[in-house]
Design a protein around this motif. Structure first.
Motif, PDB file in Angstrom:
ATOM      1  N   ARG A   1       0.856  -1.061  -0.093  1.00 53.57           N
ATOM      2  CA  ARG A   1       0.031   0.063  -0.132  1.00 53.57           C
ATOM      3  C   ARG A   1       0.920   1.225  -0.009  1.00 53.57           C
ATOM      4  O   ARG A   1       1.691   1.420   1.060  1.00 53.57           O
ATOM      5  N   VAL A   2       0.886   1.821  -0.897  1.00 54.32           N
ATOM      6  CA  VAL A   2       1.820   2.878  -1.168  1.00 54.32           C
ATOM      7  C   VAL A   2       1.280   4.251  -0.521  1.00 54.32           C
ATOM      8  O   VAL A   2       0.022   4.669  -0.860  1.00 54.32           O
ATOM      9  N   ASP A   3       2.142   5.089   0.294  1.00 57.33           N
ATOM     10  CA  ASP A   3       1.679   6.251   0.641  1.00 57.33           C
ATOM     11  C   ASP A   3       2.933   7.354   0.609  1.00 57.33           C
ATOM     12  O   ASP A   3       3.499   7.244   1.480  1.00 57.33           O
ATOM     13  N   GLY A   4       2.861   8.026  -0.563  1.00 56.03           N
ATOM     14  CA  GLY A   4       3.819   8.809  -0.835  1.00 56.03           C
ATOM     15  C   GLY A   4       5.108   8.030  -1.111  1.00 56.03           C
ATOM     16  O   GLY A   4       5.085   7.057  -1.851  1.00 56.03           O
ATOM     17  N   GLU A   5       6.021   8.403  -0.496  1.00 56.73           N
ATOM     18  CA  GLU A   5       7.411   7.575  -0.653  1.00 56.73           C
ATOM     19  C   GLU A   5       7.711   6.422   0.390  1.00 56.73           C
ATOM     20  O   GLU A   5       8.604   5.621   0.166  1.00 56.73           O
ATOM     21  N   ARG A   6       6.536   6.136   1.169  1.00 52.82           N
ATOM     22  CA  ARG A   6       6.678   5.044   1.941  1.00 52.82           C
ATOM     23  C   ARG A   6       5.666   4.137   1.469  1.00 52.82           C
ATOM     24  O   ARG A   6       4.559   4.304   0.555  1.00 52.82           O
ATOM     25  N   ALA A   7       5.712   2.780   1.980  1.00 52.02           N
ATOM     26  CA  ALA A   7       4.634   1.752   1.654  1.00 52.02           C
ATOM     27  C   ALA A   7       4.536   0.487   2.870  1.00 52.02           C
ATOM     28  O   ALA A   7       5.433   0.273   3.305  1.00 52.02           O
ATOM     29  N   THR A   8       3.455   0.207   2.978  1.00 52.68           N
ATOM     30  CA  THR A   8       3.201  -0.891   3.845  1.00 52.68           C
ATOM     31  C   THR A   8       2.997  -2.267   3.245  1.00 52.68           C
ATOM     32  O   THR A   8       2.615  -2.320   2.205  1.00 52.68           O
TER      33      THR A   8
ATOM     34  N   VAL B   1       6.695  -1.462   7.230  1.00 49.45           N
ATOM     35  CA  VAL B   1       6.460  -0.168   6.446  1.00 49.45           C
ATOM     36  C   VAL B   1       8.031   0.047   6.042  1.00 49.45           C
ATOM     37  O   VAL B   1       8.953  -0.059   6.775  1.00 49.45           O
ATOM     38  N   ILE B   2       8.060   0.449   4.711  1.00 45.50           N
ATOM     39  CA  ILE B   2       9.192   0.837   4.096  1.00 45.50           C
ATOM     40  C   ILE B   2       9.345   2.070   3.375  1.00 45.50           C
ATOM     41  O   ILE B   2       8.214   2.663   3.330  1.00 45.50           O
ATOM     42  N   LYS B   3      10.510   2.591   3.459  1.00 46.63           N
ATOM     43  CA  LYS B   3      10.877   3.681   2.404  1.00 46.63           C
ATOM     44  C   LYS B   3      11.281   3.453   1.268  1.00 46.63           C
ATOM     45  O   LYS B   3      12.339   2.669   1.329  1.00 46.63           O
ATOM     46  N   ILE B   4      10.479   3.545   0.213  1.00 46.07           N
ATOM     47  CA  ILE B   4      10.834   3.059  -1.107  1.00 46.07           C
ATOM     48  C   ILE B   4      12.187   3.837  -1.827  1.00 46.07           C
ATOM     49  O   ILE B   4      12.240   4.812  -1.788  1.00 46.07           O
ATOM     50  N   ASP B   5      13.037   2.932  -2.301  1.00 47.25           N
ATOM     51  CA  ASP B   5      14.268   3.531  -2.625  1.00 47.25           C
ATOM     52  C   ASP B   5      14.112   3.912  -4.139  1.00 47.25           C
ATOM     53  O   ASP B   5      14.753   5.201  -4.351  1.00 47.25           O
ATOM     54  N   ASN B   6      13.524   3.342  -5.012  1.00 47.44           N
ATOM     55  CA  ASN B   6      13.459   3.756  -6.422  1.00 47.44           C
ATOM     56  C   ASN B   6      11.838   3.377  -6.938  1.00 47.44           C
ATOM     57  O   ASN B   6      11.509   2.198  -7.104  1.00 47.44           O
ATOM     58  N   PRO B   7      11.261   4.576  -6.969  1.00 48.73           N
ATOM     59  CA  PRO B   7       9.592   4.252  -7.388  1.00 48.73           C
ATOM     60  C   PRO B   7       9.417   3.710  -8.710  1.00 48.73           C
ATOM     61  O   PRO B   7       8.513   2.947  -8.734  1.00 48.73           O
ATOM     62  N   SER B   8      10.449   3.552  -9.447  1.00 48.41           N
ATOM     63  CA  SER B   8      10.226   3.065 -10.760  1.00 48.41           C
ATOM     64  C   SER B   8      10.156   1.518 -10.612  1.00 48.41           C
ATOM     65  O   SER B   8       9.427   0.852 -11.473  1.00 48.41           O
ATOM     66  N   GLU B   9      10.637   1.102  -9.717  1.00 46.80           N
ATOM     67  CA  GLU B   9      10.368  -0.403  -9.391  1.00 46.80           C
ATOM     68  C   GLU B   9       9.029  -0.928  -9.150  1.00 46.80           C
ATOM     69  O   GLU B   9       8.623  -1.926  -9.284  1.00 46.80           O
TER      70      GLU B   9
ATOM     71  N   MET C   1      10.669  -8.993  -0.476  1.00 48.54           N
ATOM     72  CA  MET C   1      10.512  -7.487  -0.759  1.00 48.54           C
ATOM     73  C   MET C   1       9.634  -7.139  -2.284  1.00 48.54           C
ATOM     74  O   MET C   1      10.393  -7.542  -3.221  1.00 48.54           O
ATOM     75  N   PRO C   2       8.695  -6.388  -2.038  1.00 51.47           N
ATOM     76  CA  PRO C   2       8.030  -6.103  -3.343  1.00 51.47           C
ATOM     77  C   PRO C   2       8.869  -5.281  -4.350  1.00 51.47           C
ATOM     78  O   PRO C   2       8.941  -5.283  -5.387  1.00 51.47           O
ATOM     79  N   VAL C   3       9.390  -4.145  -3.259  1.00 55.19           N
ATOM     80  CA  VAL C   3      10.469  -3.056  -4.071  1.00 55.19           C
ATOM     81  C   VAL C   3      11.475  -2.938  -2.892  1.00 55.19           C
ATOM     82  O   VAL C   3      11.301  -3.228  -1.824  1.00 55.19           O
ATOM     83  N   SER C   4      12.661  -2.427  -3.511  1.00 57.34           N
ATOM     84  CA  SER C   4      13.974  -2.207  -2.687  1.00 57.34           C
ATOM     85  C   SER C   4      13.506  -1.028  -1.652  1.00 57.34           C
ATOM     86  O   SER C   4      12.657  -0.051  -2.114  1.00 57.34           O
ATOM     87  N   GLY C   5      13.983  -1.206  -0.580  1.00 56.54           N
ATOM     88  CA  GLY C   5      13.767  -0.042   0.553  1.00 56.54           C
ATOM     89  C   GLY C   5      14.328  -0.257   1.745  1.00 56.54           C
ATOM     90  O   GLY C   5      15.032  -1.246   2.179  1.00 56.54           O
ATOM     91  N   LEU C   6      14.296   0.811   2.661  1.00 52.33           N
ATOM     92  CA  LEU C   6      14.781   0.850   4.047  1.00 52.33           C
ATOM     93  C   LEU C   6      13.488   0.532   4.953  1.00 52.33           C
ATOM     94  O   LEU C   6      12.711   0.700   4.861  1.00 52.33           O
ATOM     95  N   ILE C   7      13.596  -0.428   5.951  1.00 50.69           N
ATOM     96  CA  ILE C   7      12.708  -0.848   6.669  1.00 50.69           C
ATOM     97  C   ILE C   7      12.567   0.106   7.917  1.00 50.69           C
ATOM     98  O   ILE C   7      13.650   0.362   8.784  1.00 50.69           O
ATOM     99  N   GLU C   8      11.562   0.885   7.874  1.00 48.29           N
ATOM    100  CA  GLU C   8      11.406   1.706   8.935  1.00 48.29           C
ATOM    101  C   GLU C   8      10.411   1.397  10.154  1.00 48.29           C
ATOM    102  O   GLU C   8      10.508   1.814  11.302  1.00 48.29           O
TER     103      GLU C   8
END
Lengths: 366, 131
Positions: free
Chosen positions: B18-25, B103-111, B71-78
Motif C-alpha cells: 500500500r503506497v503512501d507517498g514515498e513509503r509503503a506498507t 513499513v518501508i521507505k521506497i528506494d526507487n519508485p520505478s520498481e 520485498m516487493p520493491v527495494s527499500g529501508l525498513i522503517e
C-alpha cells in the motif's frame, strides 16, 4: 515422472476439499480444513484418516513365527492370537529396514503392517530370509484399504457400526468383525497417541466404510484428518517416523527403542550388534526437545552441540496441542539427558533448545 | 470478491503493498494466508535493514510449512509490526489491516511498475485454479 498411486478413497478426499500432495509416491491429502483444527479434533474428540497407502505383508505356514522371530527384534513368541506388537525389521547392524506392527492371527499366520515407502523393500528382504523355513511370504498391500479412527470417541462411533464387541478389544489387540456389513480386521492401534481403531478390508468396500464412519462421527465432532496432522500427532507422542527419525543407519538402541529389543528371545538378524551396544553403551541417542525461542525448528535443521554441528533435527514442528516448538534429534550419549541445552540453526541463527521428558504428550488413561 | 482491495499493488509471490507517498506498507495476501493455514510464527527484518526487491524480508510459518516473504520493491525498513510476535494469527484474521508486516521507505519508485494491479493479480489467481 511416474504416475502417483491412489488409494480407493482418492475421489472422496478431493470431494472433501483435501489438499493433495505426493507422499512416498502416493497422492494423499495433507490436510482438509486445516492442520491445527484436525490435530485438536483428534486430541479432544476424534478424527478419521485414510492410511490405505500403508503396506501389508502376510506370512503363512508352519514356520511363520520362526521367520518373524528371525527378521524382527521384538519377541513375537510372546504374542497370543489376535495380539499385536510394535517391532523393528532389522539389518545385520541392528538398524531399521523398517518399523512395523506385527499382528498374530495364529502361530502359522502373521500379518505385518509396514510403511508405504518400504513395502516392496521389506517384502524382498523378508523373502530373502526364508531359507529352508516352511512359510509363504505374501505382499498383500493391494488387497486392503486401511482407515484409522483416532481419538477418545472412536469406540462409541465404531461400535454403532459393527457387530464386534469393541469393549473386549484391548489396546494392541484385534478382532475380525463386520463394519456396516463389510468383513474387516479391526485393530486397536494408531499413530497419534490417542485411543483408536484401524480397520482393514477389501479395497472395493473402502468408500462404503469411510462414508458410514464419517456420517456416524460427524455429529460427534469427527473430522477427516490429513497427513500433516498425522505427523504432528505422532511427533507429540514421540512415535518414530521412518526415513526421518529411524532408518538403516540408526540402531534400535540409539533410537531409544530398547523396549522392543529382546535379546533373550534367541538369535535374530542384528542381535550381535545390539547385544554389543547394550553391553558397551551407545555413542548417540535420540532425544525429544523443546525450542527456547518462538521460531519453530523443522526437519533437517542443523543441530549444534558445543559450537559444532552434530547431525540434523530428525523431526521438528510447532506442537498444535502443547503450543510449543518441539522436535527430535540425535545427541552424543553423554548429552542425551533431560535438561541438557544445545542449539539449532534456524536460517543462519542459532536458537536454544532443551532436552525434555518424552513423550511430549501422553493421554490420560481412564 | 472483497478479498483483494483495489487500492493495493500485488506481487506474483502473493505480497501486497500500500503506497503512501514515498513509503509503503507490506503484507501477504488473503490467498497467501489461506494457503498457509493457521499461522504460528512470523519472522520480520530489523528496523534499519535495507533490502532489495525480491530479497527475502522474513518468513511466515504454519504448523506444516515455512514460507518466505519477499520485498516487493527495494527499500529501508522503517517499521515492523511488533504485534505479530505475540499474535501471528493477525495475518490470518486481517491480512490487509492488523496483519500488516512492515513499513518501508521506497528506494526507487520505478520498481513499482513491475507490480500488479488487483485485476492482474486476480487474473493470476484464476489462472492458477485452471491447472
Amino acid at each position: 515422472m511416474t504416475e502417483l498411486k491412489r488409494t480407493p478413497l482418492n475421489e472422496i478426499h478431493r470431494s472433501l476439499g483435501g489438499k493433495m500432495v505426493d507422499f512416498a509416491g502416493w497422492d494423499m491429502p495433507v490436510q482438509y480444513e486445516g492442520t491445527m483444527q484436525e490435530h485438536i479434533a483428534v486430541r479432544t474428540k476424534v478424527g478419521l484418516f485414510d492410511v490405505s497407502h500403508m503396506g501389508e505383508i502376510e506370512l503363512k505356514g508352519r514356520d511363520a513365527l520362526a521367520l518373524v522371530q528371525k527378521v524382527t527384534c521384538n519377541d513375537a513368541s510372546k504374542l497370543q492370537d489376535n495380539q499385536i506388537q510394535y517391532s523393528g525389521l532389522m539389518t545385520e547392524n541392528g538398524a531399521f529396514v523398517d518399523d512395523l506392527l506385527v499382528h498374530r492371527f495364529s502361530d502359522e499366520h502373521f500379518f505385518l503392517c509396514v510403511n508405504a515407502s518400504n513395502s516392496d523393500k521389506d517384502f524382498d528382504y523378508i523373502k530373502s530370509q526364508v531359507d529352508s523355513f516352511d512359510v509363504e511370504v505374501i505382499n498383500s498391500s493391494n488387497d486392503y484399504f486401511q482407515i484409522a479412527l483416532q481419538g477418545k470417541l472412536s469406540e462409541e462411533i465404531l461400535q454403532s457400526l459393527t457387530d464386534a464387541d469393541l469393549s473386549k478389544v484391548k489396546y494392541y489387540w484385534m478382532t475380525k468383525g463386520s463394519v456396516v456389513g463389510v468383513p474387516s480386521i479391526i485393530t486397536r492401534t494408531g499413530y497419534t497417541g490417542e485411543d483408536g481403531f484401524e480397520i482393514y478390508g477389501a479395497p472395493d468396500e473402502a468408500v462404503k466404510v469411510w462414508n458410514a464412519v464419517l456420517e456416524a462421527g460427524r455429529p460427534k465432532g469427527m473430522v477427516p484428518t490429513g497427513l500433516a496432522a498425522r505427523n504432528t500427532l505422532r511427533l507429540e507422542a514421540k512415535m518414530m517416523l521412518y526415513g526421518n527419525d529411524i532408518d538403516e543407519t540408526t540402531t534400535a538402541l540409539e533410537a531409544d527403542l530398547g523396549w522392543i529389543v529382546k535379546l533373550a528371545k534367541g538369535d535374530f538378524i542384528g542381535r550381535a550388534v545390539l547385544a554389543k551396544q547394550k553391553e558397551e553403551g551407545v555413542s548417540r541417542k535420540i532425544v525429544g526437545f523443546e525450542v527456547l525461542d518462538r521460531a519453530p525448528v523443522r526437519d533437517g535443521y542443523p543441530v549444534i552441540v558445543d559450537g559444532v554441528e552434530y547431525g540434523k533435527v530428525t523431526s521438528g514442528s510447532p506442537s498444535p496441542y502443547l503450543k510449543k516448538n518441539i522436535g527430535l534429534a540425535y545427541l552424543p550419549f553423554e548429552k542425551a539427558k533431560v535438561g541438557q541445552e544445545f542449539a539449532v540453526c534456524v536460517r543462519g541463527r542459532e536458537v536454544a533448545a532443551r532436552v525434555v521428558e518424552t513423550p511430549f504428550y501422553k493421554r490420560s488413561k481412564i | 470478491m472483497g478479498n483483494y482491495p483495489d487500492n493495493l499493488l500485488y506481487t506474483k509471490d502473493h505480497e501486497w503493498l500500500r503506497v503512501d507517498g514515498e513509503r509503503a506498507t507490506v503484507g501477504i495476501t488473503y490467498f497467501a494466508q489461506s494457503e498457509l493455514g493457521d499461522i504460528v510464527y512470523v519472522e520480520l527484518p530489523r528496523v534499519g535493514d535495507r533490502l532489495s526487491q525480491q530479497e527475502p524480508l522474513g518468513s511466515v510459518e504454519s504448523v506444516k510449512t515455512v514460507s518466505e516473504v519477499f520485498m516487493p520493491v527495494s527499500g529501508l525498513i522503517e517499521e515492523i509490526n511488533e504485534k505479530l510476535a505475540d499474535s501471528p494469527e493477525l495475518v490470518n484474521d486481517d491480512p490487509y489491516g492488523d496483519g500488516w508486516m512492515i513499513v518501508i521507505k521506497i528506494d526507487n519508485p520505478s520498481e513499482l511498475d513491475a507490480l500488479m494491479s488487483v485485476v492482474e493479480y486476480e487474473d493470476l489467481l484464476s489462472e492458477g485454479k485452471e491447472h
